[in-house]
Motif scaffolding. Structure first.
Motif, PDB file in Angstrom:
ATOM      1  N   THR A   1      50.470  40.001  27.865  1.00 20.37           N
ATOM      2  CA  THR A   1      49.473  40.785  27.133  1.00 20.37           C
ATOM      3  C   THR A   1      48.266  39.878  26.887  1.00 20.37           C
ATOM      4  OG1 THR A   1      50.468  40.175  25.009  1.00 20.37           O
ATOM      5  CG2 THR A   1      51.203  42.248  26.014  1.00 20.37           C
ATOM      6  N   GLY A   2      47.320  40.354  26.078  1.00 20.36           N
ATOM      7  CA  GLY A   2      46.191  39.506  25.719  1.00 20.36           C
ATOM      8  C   GLY A   2      44.960  39.805  26.547  1.00 20.36           C
ATOM      9  N   THR A   3      44.206  38.748  26.866  1.00 15.50           N
ATOM     10  CA  THR A   3      42.897  38.890  27.492  1.00 15.50           C
ATOM     11  C   THR A   3      42.861  38.149  28.820  1.00 15.50           C
ATOM     12  OG1 THR A   3      41.833  39.043  25.332  1.00 15.50           O
ATOM     13  CG2 THR A   3      40.418  38.489  27.188  1.00 15.50           C
ATOM     14  N   ALA A   4      42.142  38.729  29.771  1.00 10.63           N
ATOM     15  CA  ALA A   4      41.903  38.057  31.051  1.00 10.63           C
ATOM     16  C   ALA A   4      40.418  38.058  31.355  1.00 10.63           C
ATOM     17  CB  ALA A   4      42.661  38.757  32.175  1.00 10.63           C
ATOM     18  N   VAL A   5      39.935  36.928  31.842  1.00 12.35           N
ATOM     19  CA  VAL A   5      38.585  36.840  32.412  1.00 12.35           C
ATOM     20  C   VAL A   5      38.773  37.010  33.913  1.00 12.35           C
ATOM     21  CG1 VAL A   5      36.610  35.344  32.856  1.00 12.35           C
ATOM     22  CG2 VAL A   5      37.691  35.365  30.589  1.00 12.35           C
ATOM     23  N   CYS A   6      38.303  38.139  34.453  1.00 11.17           N
ATOM     24  CA  CYS A   6      38.559  38.498  35.847  1.00 11.17           C
ATOM     25  C   CYS A   6      37.314  38.349  36.720  1.00 11.17           C
ATOM     26  CB  CYS A   6      39.054  39.943  35.930  1.00 11.17           C
ATOM     27  SG  CYS A   6      40.658  40.235  35.157  1.00 11.17           S
ATOM     28  N   SER A   7      37.546  38.384  38.027  1.00 14.05           N
ATOM     29  CA  SER A   7      36.465  38.394  39.015  1.00 14.05           C
ATOM     30  C   SER A   7      35.481  37.246  38.804  1.00 14.05           C
ATOM     31  CB  SER A   7      35.736  39.742  38.986  1.00 14.05           C
ATOM     32  OG  SER A   7      36.639  40.787  39.284  1.00 14.05           O
ATOM     33  N   ASN A   8      36.034  36.038  38.561  1.00 12.35           N
ATOM     34  CA  ASN A   8      35.230  34.822  38.375  1.00 12.35           C
ATOM     35  C   ASN A   8      34.257  34.913  37.209  1.00 12.35           C
ATOM     36  OD1 ASN A   8      36.368  33.289  40.450  1.00 12.35           O
ATOM     37  ND2 ASN A   8      34.989  34.139  41.993  1.00 12.35           N
ATOM     38  N   GLY A   9      34.599  35.707  36.201  1.00  9.22           N
ATOM     39  CA  GLY A   9      33.758  35.793  35.014  1.00  9.22           C
ATOM     40  C   GLY A   9      32.964  37.067  34.895  1.00  9.22           C
ATOM     41  N   ALA A  10      33.022  37.935  35.908  1.00  9.56           N
ATOM     42  CA  ALA A  10      32.246  39.172  35.855  1.00  9.56           C
ATOM     43  C   ALA A  10      32.804  40.164  34.838  1.00  9.56           C
ATOM     44  CB  ALA A  10      32.179  39.821  37.233  1.00  9.56           C
ATOM     45  N   LEU A  11      34.110  40.079  34.561  1.00 11.57           N
ATOM     46  CA  LEU A  11      34.760  41.040  33.679  1.00 11.57           C
ATOM     47  C   LEU A  11      35.599  40.334  32.626  1.00 11.57           C
ATOM     48  CD1 LEU A  11      36.152  43.510  36.383  1.00 11.57           C
ATOM     49  CD2 LEU A  11      34.029  43.767  35.078  1.00 11.57           C
TER      50      LEU A  11
ATOM     51  N   VAL B   1      45.901  41.757  37.822  1.00 10.49           N
ATOM     52  CA  VAL B   1      46.398  41.336  36.514  1.00 10.49           C
ATOM     53  C   VAL B   1      47.375  42.373  35.963  1.00 10.49           C
ATOM     54  CG1 VAL B   1      45.742  40.810  34.136  1.00 10.49           C
ATOM     55  CG2 VAL B   1      44.366  39.938  36.031  1.00 10.49           C
ATOM     56  N   ASP B   2      47.091  43.653  36.182  1.00 10.07           N
ATOM     57  CA  ASP B   2      47.996  44.704  35.730  1.00 10.07           C
ATOM     58  C   ASP B   2      49.379  44.541  36.344  1.00 10.07           C
ATOM     59  OD1 ASP B   2      46.094  45.946  34.146  1.00 10.07           O
ATOM     60  OD2 ASP B   2      45.508  47.394  35.685  1.00 10.07           O
ATOM     61  N   ARG B   3      49.434  44.290  37.639  1.00 10.85           N
ATOM     62  CA  ARG B   3      50.733  44.141  38.308  1.00 10.85           C
ATOM     63  C   ARG B   3      51.486  42.927  37.789  1.00 10.85           C
ATOM     64  NH1 ARG B   3      47.610  46.010  42.874  1.00 10.85           N
ATOM     65  NH2 ARG B   3      47.177  43.876  43.549  1.00 10.85           N
ATOM     66  N   LEU B   4      50.768  41.829  37.574  1.00  7.96           N
ATOM     67  CA  LEU B   4      51.400  40.633  37.036  1.00  7.96           C
ATOM     68  C   LEU B   4      51.899  40.878  35.616  1.00  7.96           C
ATOM     69  CD1 LEU B   4      52.072  37.599  37.207  1.00  7.96           C
ATOM     70  CD2 LEU B   4      49.766  37.148  36.356  1.00  7.96           C
ATOM     71  N   ALA B   5      51.085  41.535  34.799  1.00  2.00           N
ATOM     72  CA  ALA B   5      51.460  41.809  33.410  1.00  2.00           C
ATOM     73  C   ALA B   5      52.715  42.662  33.345  1.00  2.00           C
ATOM     74  CB  ALA B   5      50.309  42.493  32.685  1.00  2.00           C
ATOM     75  N   GLU B   6      52.808  43.649  34.222  1.00  4.79           N
ATOM     76  CA  GLU B   6      53.989  44.500  34.245  1.00  4.79           C
ATOM     77  C   GLU B   6      55.238  43.706  34.623  1.00  4.79           C
ATOM     78  OE1 GLU B   6      53.046  47.583  36.967  1.00  4.79           O
ATOM     79  OE2 GLU B   6      51.665  48.612  35.599  1.00  4.79           O
ATOM     80  N   ALA B   7      55.091  42.804  35.587  1.00  8.38           N
ATOM     81  CA  ALA B   7      56.237  42.036  36.059  1.00  8.38           C
ATOM     82  C   ALA B   7      56.692  40.983  35.054  1.00  8.38           C
ATOM     83  CB  ALA B   7      55.891  41.367  37.390  1.00  8.38           C
ATOM     84  N   ALA B   8      55.733  40.378  34.332  1.00  7.52           N
ATOM     85  CA  ALA B   8      56.060  39.247  33.452  1.00  7.52           C
ATOM     86  C   ALA B   8      55.965  39.570  31.966  1.00  7.52           C
ATOM     87  CB  ALA B   8      55.139  38.065  33.770  1.00  7.52           C
ATOM     88  N   GLY B   9      55.509  40.761  31.616  1.00  2.87           N
ATOM     89  CA  GLY B   9      55.399  41.121  30.211  1.00  2.87           C
ATOM     90  C   GLY B   9      54.243  40.445  29.501  1.00  2.87           C
TER      91      GLY B   9
ATOM     92  N   ILE C   1      44.351  43.241  28.600  1.00  2.54           N
ATOM     93  CA  ILE C   1      45.519  43.532  29.424  1.00  2.54           C
ATOM     94  C   ILE C   1      46.360  44.647  28.818  1.00  2.54           C
ATOM     95  CG2 ILE C   1      47.637  42.568  30.410  1.00  2.54           C
ATOM     96  CD1 ILE C   1      46.221  39.813  30.361  1.00  2.54           C
ATOM     97  N   GLY C   2      46.546  44.624  27.516  1.00  2.00           N
ATOM     98  CA  GLY C   2      47.408  45.605  26.867  1.00  2.00           C
ATOM     99  C   GLY C   2      46.903  47.030  26.994  1.00  2.00           C
ATOM    100  N   THR C   3      45.605  47.214  26.820  1.00  2.00           N
ATOM    101  CA  THR C   3      45.032  48.559  26.874  1.00  2.00           C
ATOM    102  C   THR C   3      44.447  48.894  28.247  1.00  2.00           C
ATOM    103  OG1 THR C   3      42.852  47.795  26.113  1.00  2.00           O
ATOM    104  CG2 THR C   3      44.457  48.439  24.424  1.00  2.00           C
ATOM    105  N   ARG C   4      44.468  47.934  29.157  1.00  2.00           N
ATOM    106  CA  ARG C   4      43.906  48.104  30.500  1.00  2.00           C
ATOM    107  C   ARG C   4      42.444  48.570  30.420  1.00  2.00           C
ATOM    108  NH1 ARG C   4      48.460  50.269  34.786  1.00  2.00           N
ATOM    109  NH2 ARG C   4      49.995  48.624  34.377  1.00  2.00           N
ATOM    110  N   THR C   5      41.700  47.859  29.605  1.00  2.00           N
ATOM    111  CA  THR C   5      40.311  48.222  29.349  1.00  2.00           C
ATOM    112  C   THR C   5      39.382  47.056  29.670  1.00  2.00           C
ATOM    113  OG1 THR C   5      40.995  49.683  27.546  1.00  2.00           O
ATOM    114  CG2 THR C   5      38.680  49.035  27.600  1.00  2.00           C
ATOM    115  N   VAL C   6      38.295  47.332  30.384  1.00  4.45           N
ATOM    116  CA  VAL C   6      37.250  46.333  30.590  1.00  4.45           C
ATOM    117  C   VAL C   6      36.420  46.257  29.312  1.00  4.45           C
ATOM    118  CG1 VAL C   6      35.182  45.719  31.884  1.00  4.45           C
ATOM    119  CG2 VAL C   6      37.169  46.647  33.088  1.00  4.45           C
TER     120      VAL C   6
END
Length: 270
Positions: free
Chosen positions: A56-66, A46-54, A70-75
Motif C-alpha cells: 500500500t502507500g505511495t508510488a512515484v511512477c513514470s520517472n516522476g511524472a505521476l 504497480v497495481d499488479r505488484l501491490a496485489e501480489a505482495a500486499g 496505491i491503495g485507492t488506485r488514484t493519480v
C-alpha cells in the motif's frame, strides 16, 4: 522515508518481491518509516505488484511524472508531456537516429507506431498500435513519457546521442533510461524521480537527510544524489556504481533487505 526503485532493486530478476525483502519493508514501516516506490514503471505495473505482495502507500511512477496512491488506485498529481513537444523531439531524434521507433506512455496504455517493435509480456493488454508515426501525435490522452526504441542501439548510446544531437528540442524534455534494451525514456523538462520525491517529502515535512534511497540505473541517479543516504545495488549500472559511494549487494541477494535489517533490526513475520 525509504525510497526504492523496483526493477533491478527491490524486485528480483523474475519481477517478484522476496519474502525477506517484504519482511524488511514491514519492519521499517513498524519502526515509523514510510515506504515510497520510485519507479519508471506506470501505475498499472504497480497495481499488479501491490496485489501480489500486499503493498500500500505511495508510488512515484513514470520517472516522476505521476504520484500514485496505491491503495485507492488514484493519480494524486501529474506532470505530463505535451504531445506537440513529443513530436518535435521525436522528429529531431529521428534525424539523428533514423531507425528508432516511437511510442507514447499514458500510464494506462502504450500507443506505438509500426517501427516501435518492443513488446513486454506484462503489457500485452495495454498495447495499442496506431497505423503510422503521424497517427501517434493525434492522441488527446495525457502523455507521461515518449519512448524511443532501437533493436540495434543500446540504451547508453541512445541516451548520449539524444543529449548531443537533438539540439533545441532537447531543452524541452528530460532524457534518461532505466536499463531497458535499446529503450530511451523522455519526460517533460524538469521531471525526475528526485524532483517529484522532493515535493512529496516537503508536503510531509520530511527533509532529504531523512530519506534512504535505493536504485540501480541512470534514472535513479537524481534520487540517489538527492537523498540523505543513497545506496547503489551491487548489480547497478557502472555509472551508478561509480557515482554513488554507498553500495549494497545485488537485488538477487536482497540488497535492500540487507540495509534495512541493519538499520531497523531483525525482520518481523510477514
Amino acid at each position: 522515508m525509504i525510497a526504492s526503485d523496483l526493477d533491478g532493486t527491490l524486485l528480483r530478476r523474475d519481477g517478484t518481491l522476496s519474502s525477506r525483502t517484504l519482511r524488511a519493508l514491514r519492519s521499517a514501516e513498524s519502526a515509523g518509516a514510510e515506504i515510497v516506490l520510485v519507479t519508471a514503471r506506470p501505475p498499472r505495473f504497480v497495481d499488479r505488484l501491490a496485489e501480489a505482495a500486499g503493498l500500500t502507500g505511495t508510488a512515484v511512477c513514470s520517472n516522476g511524472a505521476l504520484v500514485y496512491d496505491i491503495g485507492t488506485r488514484t493519480v494524486v498529481s501529474s506532470r505530463v508531456l505535451a504531445v506537440t513537444v513529443a513530436q518535435r523531439v521525436a522528429t529531431a531524434l529521428a534525424a539523428v537516429l533514423p531507425e528508432v521507433g516511437f511510442a507514447l506512455e499514458t500510464g494506462n496504455q502504450i500507443l506505438y507506431e509500426p517501427a516501435y517493435r518492443l513488446r513486454l509480456s506484462e503489457d500485452i493488454d495495454a498495447e495499442l498500435p496506431v497505423g503510422s508515426l503521424a497517427d501517434l501525435w493525434l492522441t488527446d490522452v495525457p502523455v507521461t513519457k515518449l519512448l524511443a526504441w532501437s533493436d540495434r542501439i543500446d540504451a547508453d548510446t541512445l541516451l548520449a546521442a539524444a543529449r548531443q544531437g537533438v539540439g533545441l528540442a532537447g531543452s524541452e524534455v528530460q532524457f534518461t533510461h532505466s536499463g531497458g534494451h535499446g529503450l530511451l525514456e523522455i519526460s517533460a523538462f524538469g521531471v525526475t524521480k528526485a524532483g517529484t520525491l522532493a515535493e512529496l517529502c516537503a508536503g510531509r515535512g520530511i527533509d532529504a537527510t531523512e530519506v534512504i534511497a535505493f536504485g540501480d540505473m541512470p534514472n535513479d541517479l537524481t534520487v540517489l544524489d538527492w537523498a540523505g543516504t543513497g545506496y547503489a545495488m551491487g548489480n547497478a549500472h557502472p555509472a551508478v556504481l561509480a557515482a554513488v559511494p554507498s553500495h549494497t549487494v545485488s537485488n538477487e541477494e536482497d540488497g535492500v533487505a540487507h540495509v534495512l535489517e541493519r538499520l531497523f533490526g531483525p525482520p518481523t513475520a510477514p
